[in-house]
Design an enzyme around this catalytic site. Structure first.
Site, mmCIF file in Angstrom:
data_model
loop_
_atom_site.group_PDB
_atom_site.id
_atom_site.type_symbol
_atom_site.label_atom_id
_atom_site.label_comp_id
_atom_site.label_asym_id
_atom_site.label_seq_id
_atom_site.Cartn_x
_atom_site.Cartn_y
_atom_site.Cartn_z
ATOM 1 N N LYS A 137 0.825 -1.224 0.000
ATOM 2 C CA LYS A 137 0.000 0.000 0.000
ATOM 3 C C LYS A 137 0.849 1.260 0.000
ATOM 4 O O LYS A 137 0.482 2.257 -0.608
ATOM 5 C CB LYS A 137 -0.973 0.002 1.183
ATOM 6 C CG LYS A 137 -2.086 -1.007 1.003
ATOM 7 C CD LYS A 137 -3.319 -0.604 1.782
ATOM 8 C CE LYS A 137 -4.478 -1.516 1.405
ATOM 9 N NZ LYS A 137 -5.613 -1.397 2.299
ATOM 10 N N LYS B 294 -5.141 -10.360 -6.271
ATOM 11 C CA LYS B 294 -6.276 -10.857 -5.483
ATOM 12 C C LYS B 294 -7.533 -10.038 -5.803
ATOM 13 O O LYS B 294 -7.433 -8.862 -6.158
ATOM 14 C CB LYS B 294 -5.842 -10.873 -4.019
ATOM 15 C CG LYS B 294 -6.473 -9.994 -3.091
ATOM 16 C CD LYS B 294 -5.845 -9.976 -1.731
ATOM 17 C CE LYS B 294 -6.012 -8.534 -1.281
ATOM 18 N NZ LYS B 294 -5.805 -8.250 0.086
ATOM 19 N N LYS C 236 -11.606 -4.815 -3.292
ATOM 20 C CA LYS C 236 -12.510 -3.654 -3.421
ATOM 21 C C LYS C 236 -11.798 -2.498 -4.097
ATOM 22 O O LYS C 236 -12.429 -1.629 -4.670
ATOM 23 C CB LYS C 236 -12.937 -3.129 -2.044
ATOM 24 C CG LYS C 236 -13.364 -4.136 -1.064
ATOM 25 C CD LYS C 236 -13.588 -3.501 0.317
ATOM 26 C CE LYS C 236 -13.466 -4.580 1.378
ATOM 27 N NZ LYS C 236 -13.764 -4.261 2.712
#
Ligand code: TYM
Length: 297
Positions: free
Chosen positions: A115, A198, A201
Site C-alpha cells: 500500500k 487478489k 474492493k
C-alpha cells in the site's frame, strides 16, 4: 472458544470477502454457540481511517456494510455485531501495544509494503500502525479463533508475536494466543481479469470482481468475460499449474459447492470454458441472489 473477526467498511462486499471470510463467520456462529462460546464481528471503522473518505461516504459505507453482513446471515441473536470505533478500548490497547511492537516487524508487513509502495515517507502513520490496531482488536477479547482470508495471515502472526512478547515482558499470561481459521478451498480468490492479483474492493475495474449486490445479468457477463486461456479444462488439479485464471474459476466453483477442485475437474475436465463458465455463473446466482434480495429488501 471466542471467535472474532472484522472487515473494513469501504466499498462493496465481494466474492473474495464472502468465500474467504464471511461465509465462515456465518457457519461458525451455530458451532460456537453450541460449544458455549462467543462470536464477535465488527466493522473496522478505525482501520478505514488510514484512507481519507468524506464523513457522508464513511457513514453510508458503514450502514451498507452492516446491512450486507446481516444479509449474508450474521445474526445478532447469535453473534455480537459492532463498530470498532464505538469501543474506545481498541484504540487504547493499540497505544499500549505500540510499546511492544517493533518497527522492524511492521516494516516487514506485505500489506504495508504494497500500500505504501515507493512513497513510504508520504504514507500515513495509521497505515504503518494498522497491524498493531488489528492485534489490539484480537487480543482485547482473549480471542481464540480468527476466521480470515489468507491475506490476513501475516497480520495475525504479528498479533501472536506481540502477545508473546507482551506476556514475556510482563512475566504474566496476559494475552491468549489467537489461531487464524483460514478456509482451505477459498483462502485467496483472485481477480477475474488477472489471476496474479487478489480480488479486491480497491481494483479500479468492476469487471475484476463479483459484488454481492450484482444482479444475475451482471454476474453472467462478468463470468463470461473473465480472463481464461485457449486450452480446455484439465481433468486433474496438476493440469492447472501455470494457468492462474483457470485455477481461480475452478477454485470458486469448488468453494461454492464445498467440494474439491479435483471433484470439479472430474466433472468438467476436457470441456471448453464456455459451458463451464455458464455453469459457474448459474451456481453464483443461486448462491448470491438470496443475499442480494435480503440486502436490497
Ligand atoms: P478486509 O476488509 O480487507 O477483508 C475482510 C475479509 O475478507 C477476506 N478477503 C479475502 N479472502 C479471500 N480472497 C480474497 N480475494 C479476499 N479479499 C478479502 C480478508 O482476508 C478478511 O478476512 N485488516 C482486515 C480487517 C480487520 C481484522 C481485524 C480482521 C481489522 N481488524 C481483526 C481480523 C481480525 C481487513 O482489512 O480485511
Amino acid at each position: 472458544m471466542r471467535v472474532l473477526s472484522g472487515i473494513q467498511p469501504t466499498g462493496n462486499l465481494h466474492l473474495g470477502n464472502y468465500l474467504g471470510a464471511i461465509r465462515n463467520w456465518v457457519r461458525m456462529q451455530d458451532e460456537v454457540a453450541a460449544k458455549g462460546g462467543q462470536s464477535l464481528y465488527f466493522l473496522a471503522d478505525l482501520h478505514s481511517l488510514s484512507d481519507h473518505m468524506t464523513r457522508e461516504a464513511r457513514r453510508d459505507a458503514l450502514t451498507d456494510m452492516a446491512a450486507a453482513l446481516v444479509a449474508c446471515g450474521i445474526d445478532s441473536t447469535k453473534s455480537v455485531l459492532f463498530n470498532q470505533a464505538r469501543v474506545p478500548a481498541h484504540a487504547e490497547l493499540c497505544w499500549l501495544l505500540n510499546g511492544t511492537a517493533r518497527m522492524g516487524w511492521l516494516n516487514r508487513m506485505t500489506q504495508w509494503k504494497d500500500k505504501a509502495g515507493k512513497n513510504r515517507d508520504g504514507a500515513s502513520v495509521a497505515l504503518f500502525d494498522y497491524p498493531v490496531l488489528q492485534a489490539a482488536d484480537v487480543l482485547l477479547y482473549q480471542t481464540t479463533h480468527v476466521p480470515v482470508g489468507d491475506d490476513q495471515k501475516q497480520h495475525l502472526e504479528l498479533a501472536r508475536d506481540i502477545a508473546v512478547k507482551f506476556n514475556a515482558d510482563t512475566g504474566r499470561e496476559v494475552f491468549t494466543l489467537p489461531e487464524p481459521t483460514i478456509p482451505p478451498a477459498a483462502a485467496r480468490i483472485m481477480s477475474l481479469r488477472d489471476g496474479q492479483a487478489k480480488m479486491s474492493k480497491s481494483d479500479p475495474s468492476d469487471m475484476s470482481r463479483i459484488n454481492l449486490t450484482d444482479d444475475a445479468d451482471t454476474i453472467a457477463q462478468k463470468v463470461r468475460k473473465a480472463k481464461t486461456d485457449p486450452e480446455p479444462l484439465p481433468s486433474e488439479v496438476a493440469g492447472l499449474e501455470g494457468r492462474a485464471e483457470a485455477k481461480n474459476l475452478v477454485t470458486i466453483m469448488a468453494a461454492l459447492d464445498d467440494r474439491s477442485a479435483d471433484a470439479v475437474l472430474a466433472e468438467y475436465g476436457g470441456s471448453q470454458f464456455g459451458p463451464f463458465k455458464a455453469a459457474l455463473a448459474e451456481r453464483l446466482v443461486v448462491e448470491l441472489s438470496p443475499i442480494r434480495e435480503r440486502y436490497l429488501g
